[in-house]
Write a protein that holds these residues in place. Structure first.
Motif, PDB file in Angstrom:
ATOM      1  N   SER A  91       0.814  -1.213   0.000  1.00  0.00           N
ATOM      2  CA  SER A  91       0.000   0.000   0.000  1.00  0.00           C
ATOM      3  C   SER A  91       0.850   1.266   0.000  1.00  0.00           C
ATOM      4  CB  SER A  91      -0.960  -0.004   1.184  1.00  0.00           C
ATOM      5  OG  SER A  91      -0.242  -0.015   2.396  1.00  0.00           O
ATOM      6  N   SER A  92       2.044   1.177   0.555  1.00  0.00           N
ATOM      7  CA  SER A  92       2.928   2.337   0.541  1.00  0.00           C
ATOM      8  C   SER A  92       3.262   2.716  -0.903  1.00  0.00           C
ATOM      9  CB  SER A  92       4.207   2.004   1.317  1.00  0.00           C
ATOM     10  OG  SER A  92       5.224   2.930   1.063  1.00  0.00           O
ATOM     11  N   ILE A  94       1.609   1.998  -3.720  1.00  0.00           N
ATOM     12  CA  ILE A  94       0.492   2.452  -4.548  1.00  0.00           C
ATOM     13  C   ILE A  94      -0.015   3.825  -4.104  1.00  0.00           C
ATOM     14  CG2 ILE A  94      -1.483   1.450  -3.316  1.00  0.00           C
ATOM     15  CD1 ILE A  94      -0.682   1.410  -7.088  1.00  0.00           C
ATOM     16  N   THR A  95       0.104   4.097  -2.832  1.00  0.00           N
ATOM     17  CA  THR A  95      -0.293   5.415  -2.341  1.00  0.00           C
ATOM     18  C   THR A  95       0.607   6.501  -2.919  1.00  0.00           C
ATOM     19  OG1 THR A  95      -1.125   4.467  -0.283  1.00  0.00           O
ATOM     20  CG2 THR A  95      -0.619   6.808  -0.273  1.00  0.00           C
ATOM     21  N   GLN A  98      -0.271   7.031  -6.569  1.00  0.00           N
ATOM     22  CA  GLN A  98      -1.472   7.871  -6.675  1.00  0.00           C
ATOM     23  C   GLN A  98      -1.138   9.340  -6.440  1.00  0.00           C
ATOM     24  OE1 GLN A  98      -4.278   6.263  -3.870  1.00  0.00           O
ATOM     25  NE2 GLN A  98      -4.790   4.500  -5.154  1.00  0.00           N
ATOM     26  N   ALA A  99      -0.328   9.588  -5.422  1.00  0.00           N
ATOM     27  CA  ALA A  99       0.027  10.972  -5.108  1.00  0.00           C
ATOM     28  C   ALA A  99       0.742  11.627  -6.285  1.00  0.00           C
ATOM     29  CB  ALA A  99       0.900  11.016  -3.858  1.00  0.00           C
ATOM     30  N   LEU A 102      -1.739  12.227  -9.185  1.00  0.00           N
ATOM     31  CA  LEU A 102      -2.681  13.290  -8.856  1.00  0.00           C
ATOM     32  C   LEU A 102      -2.031  14.661  -8.892  1.00  0.00           C
ATOM     33  CD1 LEU A 102      -4.706  11.560  -6.057  1.00  0.00           C
ATOM     34  CD2 LEU A 102      -5.642  12.594  -8.122  1.00  0.00           C
ATOM     35  N   ARG A 106      -4.201  16.932 -11.530  1.00  0.00           N
ATOM     36  CA  ARG A 106      -5.073  18.002 -11.066  1.00  0.00           C
ATOM     37  C   ARG A 106      -4.726  19.327 -11.679  1.00  0.00           C
ATOM     38  NH1 ARG A 106      -5.841  17.848  -4.733  1.00  0.00           N
ATOM     39  NH2 ARG A 106      -6.391  15.659  -4.472  1.00  0.00           N
ATOM     40  N   GLU A 111      -8.975  14.248 -13.892  1.00  0.00           N
ATOM     41  CA  GLU A 111      -9.295  13.507 -12.678  1.00  0.00           C
ATOM     42  C   GLU A 111      -8.782  12.082 -12.810  1.00  0.00           C
ATOM     43  OE1 GLU A 111     -10.687  14.543  -9.922  1.00  0.00           O
ATOM     44  OE2 GLU A 111     -11.269  16.559 -10.561  1.00  0.00           O
ATOM     45  N   LEU A 112      -8.662  11.430 -11.677  1.00  0.00           N
ATOM     46  CA  LEU A 112      -8.088  10.089 -11.636  1.00  0.00           C
ATOM     47  C   LEU A 112      -9.128   9.040 -11.269  1.00  0.00           C
ATOM     48  CD1 LEU A 112      -5.303   8.607  -9.439  1.00  0.00           C
ATOM     49  CD2 LEU A 112      -5.838   8.154 -11.829  1.00  0.00           C
ATOM     50  N   LEU A 113      -9.223   8.011 -12.088  1.00  0.00           N
ATOM     51  CA  LEU A 113     -10.065   6.856 -11.777  1.00  0.00           C
ATOM     52  C   LEU A 113      -9.145   5.701 -11.412  1.00  0.00           C
ATOM     53  CD1 LEU A 113     -12.880   7.755 -12.322  1.00  0.00           C
ATOM     54  CD2 LEU A 113     -12.919   6.386 -14.396  1.00  0.00           C
ATOM     55  N   ILE A 114      -9.271   5.161 -10.199  1.00  0.00           N
ATOM     56  CA  ILE A 114      -8.370   4.068  -9.841  1.00  0.00           C
ATOM     57  C   ILE A 114      -9.040   2.710 -10.005  1.00  0.00           C
ATOM     58  CG2 ILE A 114      -7.008   5.453  -8.248  1.00  0.00           C
ATOM     59  CD1 ILE A 114      -8.491   4.141  -5.971  1.00  0.00           C
ATOM     60  N   HIS A 115      -8.273   1.752 -10.485  1.00  0.00           N
ATOM     61  CA  HIS A 115      -8.805   0.407 -10.693  1.00  0.00           C
ATOM     62  C   HIS A 115      -7.843  -0.686 -10.292  1.00  0.00           C
ATOM     63  CE1 HIS A 115     -12.790   0.178 -12.538  1.00  0.00           C
ATOM     64  NE2 HIS A 115     -12.600   1.482 -12.565  1.00  0.00           N
ATOM     65  N   PRO A 116      -7.885  -1.036  -9.017  1.00  0.00           N
ATOM     66  CA  PRO A 116      -7.046  -2.144  -8.548  1.00  0.00           C
ATOM     67  C   PRO A 116      -7.652  -3.483  -8.978  1.00  0.00           C
ATOM     68  CG  PRO A 116      -8.027  -0.892  -6.715  1.00  0.00           C
ATOM     69  CD  PRO A 116      -8.712  -0.466  -7.953  1.00  0.00           C
ATOM     70  N   ARG A 315       6.934   8.391  -6.119  1.00  0.00           N
ATOM     71  CA  ARG A 315       6.029   9.489  -6.416  1.00  0.00           C
ATOM     72  C   ARG A 315       6.462  10.223  -7.680  1.00  0.00           C
ATOM     73  NH1 ARG A 315       2.930  13.942  -3.327  1.00  0.00           N
ATOM     74  NH2 ARG A 315       3.162  15.566  -4.891  1.00  0.00           N
TER      75      ARG A 315
END
Lengths: 357, 357
Positions: A91-92, A94-95, A98-99, A102, A106, A111-116, A315
């Motif tokens: 999770s570290s 993927i977070t 995402q950051a 984004l 932005r 906008e961001l659509l996430i699909h795990p 990131r």
DNA sequence: CTGAAAGCGCTTACAG
DNA sequence: CTGAAAGCGCTTACAG
């Protein structure tokens, strides 16, 4: 019909947002121009006099006008939506991805659509196909393993959907990507351990589908060979980047009788697993055994002892991939900038590696 | 104009998805009905004969028809988009929240837009306002601290945007929420430590803005008092749920001279910080000191020793919040089901707590 | 139970 | 450099 607010703007903490539903017509009327001109200003098109532009921007502000995404999307055949498809994992990692995405999306109005997806990717392709069409995605960001899955790339190429990759594969130039030199970093980390006096260095491999796993292992082998150290088969065990596989790998290495004085795990989660096994055997780290990882995930600083590892600029990788994607979306037709980027990897020395006993 | 594929369906690994761009008109023509009837079938409306429905569904399949989100959104004044707004925090937590929301959203045909914010929320409200209008969100999921930020709730109420909360605040019934009894779990955990023979139990508080922090602290105090143990002021230190604040809290507790034999940190990240401080002082855990956490984050199992903690069903909290949100979106007008839910908290006993020395 | 018309709020393609 | 018209692919509101 949007009401027009005059005087104070609807700043922070104002609950009067409900009148922000004015349309392009309201703006046009207020500015005394056609809706087409308003559209030009919204989209930053050339060929608008400064005076016009100013008048329109004023009106936009006075109406609190926000363009409607659905209408733009329907008429313009683009959605301002970026998709992020990935396999569930750390999770570290993927977070941070995402950051990074984004941060760039932005500011560009996307906008961001996430699909795990789960690990057993039975129906990934049909699922992706559905989302892409239903949501009309403008582009996609891919991380490993998806970014290295040839069938998926072929599929996206087939439907001509722009995408950018974060990947350790650097010889597939079909589409934009951002990468790091995993081989080199693993090489340097191994050299570092050798310089600390270690010769019997164990290695836990990552998930075989990931190219990073191959690269990191090759870097380790090359460094060992460069120093004239034979890589005994029981120095190396197969993991899959999970904590549990790190425990298993650590156990195997510790109990094999190979007498390793250091363990290089291909990522931090596996290093944490090996560390746990060492603790369980009452070993003192790094006095009795050194353990290093790769990634510099959140956990690296939280373990005891804190992990010596390789910092991956996750990131930044994602931010740059987004930059490449969005730049490729602008069909300026201008000469494309270079669509591959290489980011540096840095060895972070903390507490988990020391001189060989 | 969408071409019609006959014969094999575009199943897995087929790259022929590009002809999935048929429209409602194509389907209507193929089925020999009006587009309105196709629309009825897509939206599962009542009042369609079984025969009609079947005919349309057949045509949809034959065209590989996927309704266009933008068009539906523009005409229907709904976007099929759910927003997730949150403050950046522990990645394990937020990843689980996302998983829970997605699990429910996808099956209901909604997509997820994520919007993390930094800690200094200067311009959060205006930013949210913009996104809500631009993307035409149908609803929003809120997690702490946002779910407990009254101004934000007021704002959303003001613009009449449906939302559901994951929160430790259970006395604000204005909108749907899912919660856990943090007080009770902290009470039980403290009792557990006391049963292990501890009396000098230190406590590291969470971020003061979060209601969970208040609840957990109150549970600790209540359990101590129930056992007739005075809570000395130097038993308690203020943290903010971060690892670093756990280090500081652990250091304070360990060095205060209060002689605590156990530390109860209000979350796992802070417990990890305290654990690190104990290790640094060469203390053996749990022989010399017991350390427990709260949350059961990913890290709890990866530390040495593995953390005894309280399992928070994060994914389930988010899934249920989504269920409440989506059910409140259906304006069936039917009698609303109960819009508050309470999920159980479970104490997970691992290795980091033992009998008092 | 089914359908023809109007319109959602924009952009495209074309004039001038 | 600016604008009037048509249309993106659906749903709404209304007939029948």
């Amino acid at each position: 019909m949007g009401r027009i607010k005059i005087g104070h703007k609807s700043g922070a903490a104002t609950a009067s947002a409900s009148d922000a539903n004015s349309t392009i017509k309201d703006v046009a009327r207020l500015a005394g121009v056609s809706i087409k001109t308003v559209s030009r200003v919204i989209n930053n098109e050339a060929n608008v006099t400064e005076a016009m532009r100013k008048k329109v921007q004023d009106a936009i502000r006075r109406c609190d006008y926000v363009p409607n995404r659905s209408a733009r999307s329907l008429a313009g055949r683009r959605s301002f939506l970026i998709g992020l498809f990935y396999e569930r994992q750390n999770s570290s990692y993927i977070t941070r991805i995402q950051a990074g995405v984004l941060a760039y999306c932005r500011q560009e109005g996307y906008e961001l659509l996430i699909h795990p997806f789960g690990r057993g990717n039975e129906s990934v392709l049909p699922e992706i196909e559905k989302v892409v069409h239903r949501s009309n995605l403008d582009g996609v960001i891919l991380t490993p393993y998806f970014s290295e899955w040839v069938q998926l790339l072929d599929f996206l190429d087939g439907i001509k959907l722009p995408y950018a990759r974060v990947t350790a594969v650097r010889d597939d130039l079909r589409s934009p990507f951002v990468s790091c030199d995993d081989f080199d970093a693993a090489f340097r980390m191994t050299k570092y351990l050798i310089a600390l006096g270690h010769r019997r260095i164990g290695f836990i491999k990552g998930h075989p589908r990931h190219n990073s796993a191959t690269e990191r292992h090759a870097g380790y082998v090359a460094a060992m060979e460069a120093e004239g150290i034979a890589v005994s088969p029981d120095f190396v065990t197969q993991g899959d980047y999970s904590f549990v596989s790190g425990e298993a790998g650590g156990r195997a290495l510790l109990d094999s009788g190979a007498g390793v004085t250091a363990i290089f795990a291909s990522n931090d989660d596996m290093a944490a697993g090996a560390l746990r096994m060492a603790h369980q055997r009452k070993l003192v780290i790094p006095d009795d055994i050194s353990i290093v990882g790769f990634d510099d995930a959140d956990i690296a600083r939280k373990l005891w002892p804190a992990l010596t590892t390789v910092r991956q600029p996750v990131r930044e990788l994602a931010a740059q991939a987004s930059a490449l994607l969005i730049s490729s979306l602008r069909e300026d037709g201008q000469e494309q900038e270079k669509m591959q980027r290489l980011l540096p990897l840095e060895i972070i020395i903390r507490e988990s590696a020391g001189r060989a006993p």
